[in-house]
Design a protein around this motif. Structure first.
Motif, PDB file in Angstrom:
ATOM      1  N   THR A 113     -19.458  16.427  86.427  1.00 37.98           N
ATOM      2  CA  THR A 113     -19.775  17.545  87.306  1.00 37.98           C
ATOM      3  C   THR A 113     -19.936  18.798  86.463  1.00 37.98           C
ATOM      4  O   THR A 113     -19.761  18.780  85.248  1.00 37.98           O
ATOM      5  N   GLY A 114     -20.282  19.899  87.099  1.00 35.60           N
ATOM      6  CA  GLY A 114     -20.559  21.157  86.413  1.00 35.60           C
ATOM      7  C   GLY A 114     -21.671  21.878  87.146  1.00 35.60           C
ATOM      8  O   GLY A 114     -22.319  21.320  88.032  1.00 35.60           O
ATOM      9  N   THR A 115     -21.908  23.108  86.766  1.00 39.14           N
ATOM     10  CA  THR A 115     -22.973  23.868  87.417  1.00 39.14           C
ATOM     11  C   THR A 115     -24.339  23.334  87.003  1.00 39.14           C
ATOM     12  O   THR A 115     -25.236  23.196  87.838  1.00 39.14           O
ATOM     13  N   ASN A 116     -24.479  23.011  85.731  1.00 44.19           N
ATOM     14  CA  ASN A 116     -25.767  22.555  85.218  1.00 44.19           C
ATOM     15  C   ASN A 116     -25.579  21.406  84.229  1.00 44.19           C
ATOM     16  O   ASN A 116     -24.519  21.246  83.633  1.00 44.19           O
ATOM     17  N   GLY A 117     -26.641  20.590  84.093  1.00 42.16           N
ATOM     18  CA  GLY A 117     -26.645  19.521  83.112  1.00 42.16           C
ATOM     19  C   GLY A 117     -26.103  18.196  83.606  1.00 42.16           C
ATOM     20  O   GLY A 117     -26.014  17.235  82.833  1.00 42.16           O
ATOM     21  N   ASN A 181     -19.639  22.842  82.670  1.00 45.00           N
ATOM     22  CA  ASN A 181     -19.743  24.295  82.642  1.00 45.00           C
ATOM     23  C   ASN A 181     -19.463  24.807  84.041  1.00 45.00           C
ATOM     24  O   ASN A 181     -19.493  24.034  85.007  1.00 45.00           O
ATOM     25  N   LEU A 182     -19.204  26.089  84.156  1.00 46.63           N
ATOM     26  CA  LEU A 182     -18.975  26.709  85.465  1.00 46.63           C
ATOM     27  C   LEU A 182     -19.612  28.090  85.472  1.00 46.63           C
ATOM     28  O   LEU A 182     -19.330  28.912  84.594  1.00 46.63           O
ATOM     29  N   ALA A 183     -20.456  28.324  86.448  1.00 48.71           N
ATOM     30  CA  ALA A 183     -21.066  29.632  86.659  1.00 48.71           C
ATOM     31  C   ALA A 183     -21.255  29.799  88.161  1.00 48.71           C
ATOM     32  O   ALA A 183     -21.310  28.813  88.893  1.00 48.71           O
ATOM     33  N   PRO A 184     -21.334  31.024  88.656  1.00 50.67           N
ATOM     34  CA  PRO A 184     -21.471  31.218  90.100  1.00 50.67           C
ATOM     35  C   PRO A 184     -22.674  30.460  90.659  1.00 50.67           C
ATOM     36  O   PRO A 184     -23.795  30.606  90.184  1.00 50.67           O
ATOM     37  N   ASP A 185     -22.429  29.636  91.663  1.00 47.58           N
ATOM     38  CA  ASP A 185     -23.477  28.855  92.322  1.00 47.58           C
ATOM     39  C   ASP A 185     -22.901  28.354  93.643  1.00 47.58           C
ATOM     40  O   ASP A 185     -21.691  28.132  93.766  1.00 47.58           O
ATOM     41  N   HIS A 186     -23.756  28.183  94.614  1.00 45.00           N
ATOM     42  CA  HIS A 186     -23.346  27.652  95.922  1.00 45.00           C
ATOM     43  C   HIS A 186     -22.221  28.475  96.545  1.00 45.00           C
ATOM     44  O   HIS A 186     -21.387  27.938  97.278  1.00 45.00           O
ATOM     45  N   LEU A 187     -22.201  29.781  96.263  1.00 49.01           N
ATOM     46  CA  LEU A 187     -21.127  30.604  96.813  1.00 49.01           C
ATOM     47  C   LEU A 187     -21.255  30.741  98.321  1.00 49.01           C
ATOM     48  O   LEU A 187     -20.253  30.952  99.019  1.00 49.01           O
ATOM     49  N   TYR A 196     -15.180  27.201  94.563  1.00 52.44           N
ATOM     50  CA  TYR A 196     -16.178  26.368  93.892  1.00 52.44           C
ATOM     51  C   TYR A 196     -15.558  25.670  92.684  1.00 52.44           C
ATOM     52  O   TYR A 196     -15.696  24.451  92.501  1.00 52.44           O
ATOM     53  N   ALA A 197     -14.830  26.435  91.845  1.00 51.20           N
ATOM     54  CA  ALA A 197     -14.200  25.862  90.656  1.00 51.20           C
ATOM     55  C   ALA A 197     -13.130  24.842  91.035  1.00 51.20           C
ATOM     56  O   ALA A 197     -13.012  23.779  90.412  1.00 51.20           O
ATOM     57  N   VAL A 218     -14.272  26.976  82.375  1.00 54.52           N
ATOM     58  CA  VAL A 218     -13.800  25.585  82.347  1.00 54.52           C
ATOM     59  C   VAL A 218     -12.440  25.509  81.654  1.00 54.52           C
ATOM     60  O   VAL A 218     -11.528  24.797  82.108  1.00 54.52           O
ATOM     61  N   VAL A 219     -12.284  26.239  80.556  1.00 52.86           N
ATOM     62  CA  VAL A 219     -11.006  26.249  79.846  1.00 52.86           C
ATOM     63  C   VAL A 219      -9.900  26.775  80.755  1.00 52.86           C
ATOM     64  O   VAL A 219      -8.792  26.219  80.812  1.00 52.86           O
TER      65      VAL A 219
END
Length: 454
Positions: A113-117, A181-187, A196-197, A218-219
C-alpha cells in the motif's frame, strides 16, 4: 462471526458482484443494493439474491442482516456505513471477505500500500515470486477479485491494497506488508490525513512491516507499530536495511551487503521506481526468494501502462504518459525525472493542495496545458509561482480535448523537452479512468505526429 449467513452487499460492480457470488455459493441469504440496474444485478437476482435498485438507501434493508460488505468506494460517512454502525452491524470490504474465506493451506499474502507506486511494486513483486518458481498472481486493486482467488492454486500472492480497502478490514493480516509512501490523498473520503495514514498502517497487522525510511510520514507511522520493521532507502543501507550503494540495489539484512541488480536495470526509469523495486525485494525476501531471482525479475520486468511510459520521441521532443499520477505526490515523482517539461495536468484534485508541487517544479517547465475540473486551481498556482510561463487552459469536457492538448503542447515544446502528461488529479471528471485518459493522450499524440509526418 467470521462470515454471516445474512449479508448485505452494497455495490454491484466487479468486486461487489464477486462477493455476492461467493456468498451465494456458501448458501448465505444475500441482499444486493446498487443505485443502478445492470447485467450483474440481473445475474445475481437469477442466482437467488434479493437485488434492490434505488437512488437512496433504505435502512430497512438492514433488517435481519448480520454483516455488510461495502464496495471500497463507500466512505465511512456514507449513509449505508452510518446505518450499519447505528445497528451494530459489522461492515467490511472485498479483501477482508477474501481473507476470511481462506482455508488451511491457502496462499500467503504479501501486501503493498501507499499513496503512489502500488501497482508497479505489486507487479514487480509478482514477477520476483514467479521467477523463483512460486505459483503467484498480482491481485487486490488489480487482477481478478481476491474472493475468487482466496483458495486458488497459489503459493504466495502479491496483493495491492488501497486505503479504502484497508479501512474496511479488521482481521486481514498479510505475512508482510509494505507502506511505500504517504502524502495527502483521498482526504474527502477519510476526513483527514491522520485517518488516511491510520488506514494504511493496517497492512502491518500480520507482524512484519516494510517501511520507506526516506518518507518522514511513513517513518512516523512505523513508530506506532509492534511489527518487525525492515526499512528501505535510496541511500547507502545500514545493517538490517535495503538500499542503494555504488549504483546497485543492495540487501544488507544479512551479515554482509548483497548486490541485487544495477539501478539502471530498473524500469520504468526514476528514483521513485528504484524505491518501489527495493520495497518489492524486501517483501520477496520475507518468503525467502533468492537475490538472483529478484535481480532477474527486475531486469525482465515490463512496466505497467500509464506510469511514466515514453510514447514516442519526435523531432527532439519526448512524449510521456504518466496518467496514473492521480495526485500531486505522484506527479512530483515524474516531474523530478525530466529537465525541461511541457506539463499536461488537471482533473479532480480531491481537496489536495497543488501549490507546493507547482512551486517546486515550475522552474523546470517550458509551458503547461491544463484540463479538467480543477484546472483553474493549477492555473492560479502557476500564475503565483511562474507568472511568465505560457499556460493554455482548455475547456473541453471529454476525451476529444486531447487533440487540442497535443497541438498546444507541441507548439510550446522545443527540441530536448519532454511533454509530460502527469495530471496530479483523478480522471473521472472527463474520462472513465486514468487508463482512458492516458489512451486518449496517446491517440492524440499519434494523430499529431502522424499528421506531421504525412
Amino acid at each position: 462471526m467470521r462470515i454471516g449467513n445474512n449479508v448485505l452487499v452494497a455495490g454491484a460492480r466487479v468486486a461487489g458482484a464477486a462477493c455476492a457470488e461467493v456468498l451465494l455459493d456458501r448458501g448465505a441469504a444475500v441482499v444486493v443494493y446498487d443505485r443502478a440496474d445492470s447485467e450483474r444485478m440481473q445475474a445475481l437476482a437469477a442466482r437467488g439474491a434479493r437485488c434492490v435498485v434505488a437512488d437512496a438507501f433504505d435502512p430497512a434493508l438492514l433488517d435481519g442482516v448480520e454483516q455488510v460488505v461495502l464496495s471500497p468506494g463507500f466512505p465511512p460517512h456514507h449513509p449505508i456505513a452510518e446505518a450499519a454502525r447505528e445497528h451494530g452491524i459489522e461492515a467490511f470490504s472485498e479483501p477482508e471477505l477474501a481473507w476470511r474465506l481462506r482455508e488451511p493451506g491457502a496462499a500467503r499474502w504479501l501486501a503493498v500500500t501507499g499513496t503512489n507506486g502500488k501497482t508497479t511494486t505489486t507487479t514487480m513483486l509478482a514477477a520476483m515470486l514467479e521467477t523463483a518458481g512460486l505459483r503467484t498472481a498480482a491481485l487486490g486493486n488489480i487482477g481478478v477479485p481476491l474472493v475468487h482467488a482466496a483458495n486458488g492454486p497459489f503459493d504466495v500472492i502479491a496483493v495491492e491494497l488501497s486505503s479504502y480497502q484497508l479501512h474496511w478490514s479488521s482481521e486481514l493480516a498479510p505475512t508482510a506488508g509494505a507502506v511505500l509512501n504517504l502524502a495527502p490523498d483521498h482526504l474527502d473520503w477519510h476526513g483527514d490525513f491522520d485517518a488516511y495514514a491510520e488506514a494504511k498502517a493496517a497492512v502491518w497487522r500480520g507482524g512484519r512491516a516494510v517501511v520507506n525510511l526516506d518518507d518522514p510520514a511513513v517513518v512516523a507511522l512505523a513508530k506506532h507499530t509492534d511489527a518487525h520493521v525492515t526499512g528501505f532507502t535510496l541511500n547507502q543501507p545500514e545493517p538490517g536495511q535495503f538500499g542503494v550503494a555504488l549504483g546497485y540495489l543492495v540487501d544488507y539484512t544479512g551479515d554482509e551487503p548483497v548486490q541485487i541488480c544495477s539501478v539502471d536495470d530498473v524500469r520504468p526509469a526514476g528514483w521513485h521506481n528504484v524505491a518501489n523495486a527495493l520495497a518489492a525485494a524486501a517483501l520477496a525476501r520475507q518468503v525467502e526468494v533468492g537475490h538472483n531471482d529478484i535481480g532477474d525479475a527486475l531486469r525482465k520486468y515490463v512496466p505497467e501502462p500509464h506510469r511514466n511510459v515514453t510514447l514516442v520521441e519526435h523531432e527532439g521532443v519526448t512524449w510521456v504518459d504518466d496518467s496514473k499520477a492521480t495526485n500531486p505526490h505522484a506527479a512530483a515523482a515524474a516531474l523530478a525525472s525530466y529537465d525541461s517539461i511541457v506539463w499536461v495536468a488537471g482533473g479532480q484534485l480531491k481537496g489536495v493542495d497543488v501549490d507546493g508541487l507547482v512551486a517546486e517544479y515550475a522552474p523546470k517547465m517550458r509551458g503547461a496545458v491544463l484540463i479538467g475540473q480543477d484546472r483553474a486551481l493549477i492555473a492560479d498556482a502557476l500564475a503565483r509561482h511562474a507568472p511568465d510561463l505560457p499556460v493554455a487552459v482548455l475547456d473541453g469536457g471529454d476525451d476529444a480535448v486531447m487533440t487540442e492538448v497535443a497541438a498546444r503542447a507541441a507548439a510550446m515544446a522545443e527540441p530536448g523537452d519532454t511533454v509530460l502528461l502527469s495530471p496530479a488529479g483523478a480522471s473521472y471528471d472527463m474520462f472513465r479512468s486514468y487508463a482512458h485518459r492516458g489512451d486518449a493522450f496517446a491517440a492524440a499524440v499519434r494523430g499529431l505526429i502522424g499528421g506531421d509526418e504525412g
